[in-house]
Write a protein that holds these residues in place. Sequence first.
Motif: not given
Length: 349
Positions: A246-274
């Motif tokens: 949490l102390a690090e810069p966590l951009t949407l792109a970095r999160l999507a990269e960690h999840a191995r998803m595109s930005l669009r897929s990650f955002t949609r899946r994240f909202r569905d789950e959370v």
Amino acid sequence: MSTFRGTAGRDEGAEQRSRRHRIAVLALPGVPPFELGIPSRVFGSAIDAEGRALYEIAVCTVDGGPVLSDAGFTVQPAAGPEALAEADTVILPPTHAMPELGRGGPLPPEVAAAIAGIRPGTRLVSICSGSYVLAAAGLLDGRPATTHWNLAPEFRRAYPRVKVDEEVLFVDDGDVLTSAGVAAGVDLCLHMIRRDHGAAVANRAARICVVPPWRDGGQAQFIDRPVPEPTLASTTATRAWALEHLAEPLTLARLAEHARMSLRSFTRRFRDEVGMTPVQWLTAQRLELAKQLLETTDLPIDLVAHRAGLGSGNSLRVHMRTAFGISPAAYRRAFGTGAPAGRAEEARV
């Protein structure tokens, strides 16, 4: 004679009892036993460092007589309406025996009379569709509130003056608090303990009850949706990873990269789950960490903000004012280690 008793069955004298916060739980006909038992179980698990109970809880009815639960057995209360007049907090579990409330109908006279006997300034709380009782009494007019997501359309039609938000687990509007369905009542009770006595007491109560002290997201994650394909990736691992960084810069792109998803897929899946966007979730997690640091450490405000990933102390102040209506310094005074009882309410004045 007082209708309230210590949760551990001990009589430590009138002076000791008077220092405890008094909670009255109003059991109405058709009450679900699970929701009725939540306040006693959760608040009864709130103890101080010496193991003393912090709340007195009384289950009552409008006339002191038994009521039939929706499970087919009778509930015999410990008290009658006098408990409502003595209480510091009144909690209303649901009732499944008053369908007229779903149409905006009036409260039964005996229920209206019992509600009218509550002292001004008493904290009012509903669990799930207990919000209908508060709304029918006019106590939610013009205020934000929630209820079970499946009831939200009906609730809006019946009580158009209430600002309904069906996506959250609970709403804290100061002296009136409402929760979503069933288990969200546990979330709200733990939130109230934290508000009254700080994180350490609330976390201890959660451990005793074997429940999480705080849950991610809101009701949106529980609303009926098509079941996702089993081959679809989840954001669970990325969320767990983000909590460690949490102390690090966590951009949407970095999160999507960690999840191995595109930005669009990650955002949609994240909202569905959370039930919220990644940015909203990150902000909530960082504020949660900041509150923990304010409660348990003497770190300077700027360092708290840095460790929580919120940048500067000024940024933390803006976020906390927006989210909680309180500054970091005032929050620390109210909830920090050794904060005296009553400071939480003073901080909000």
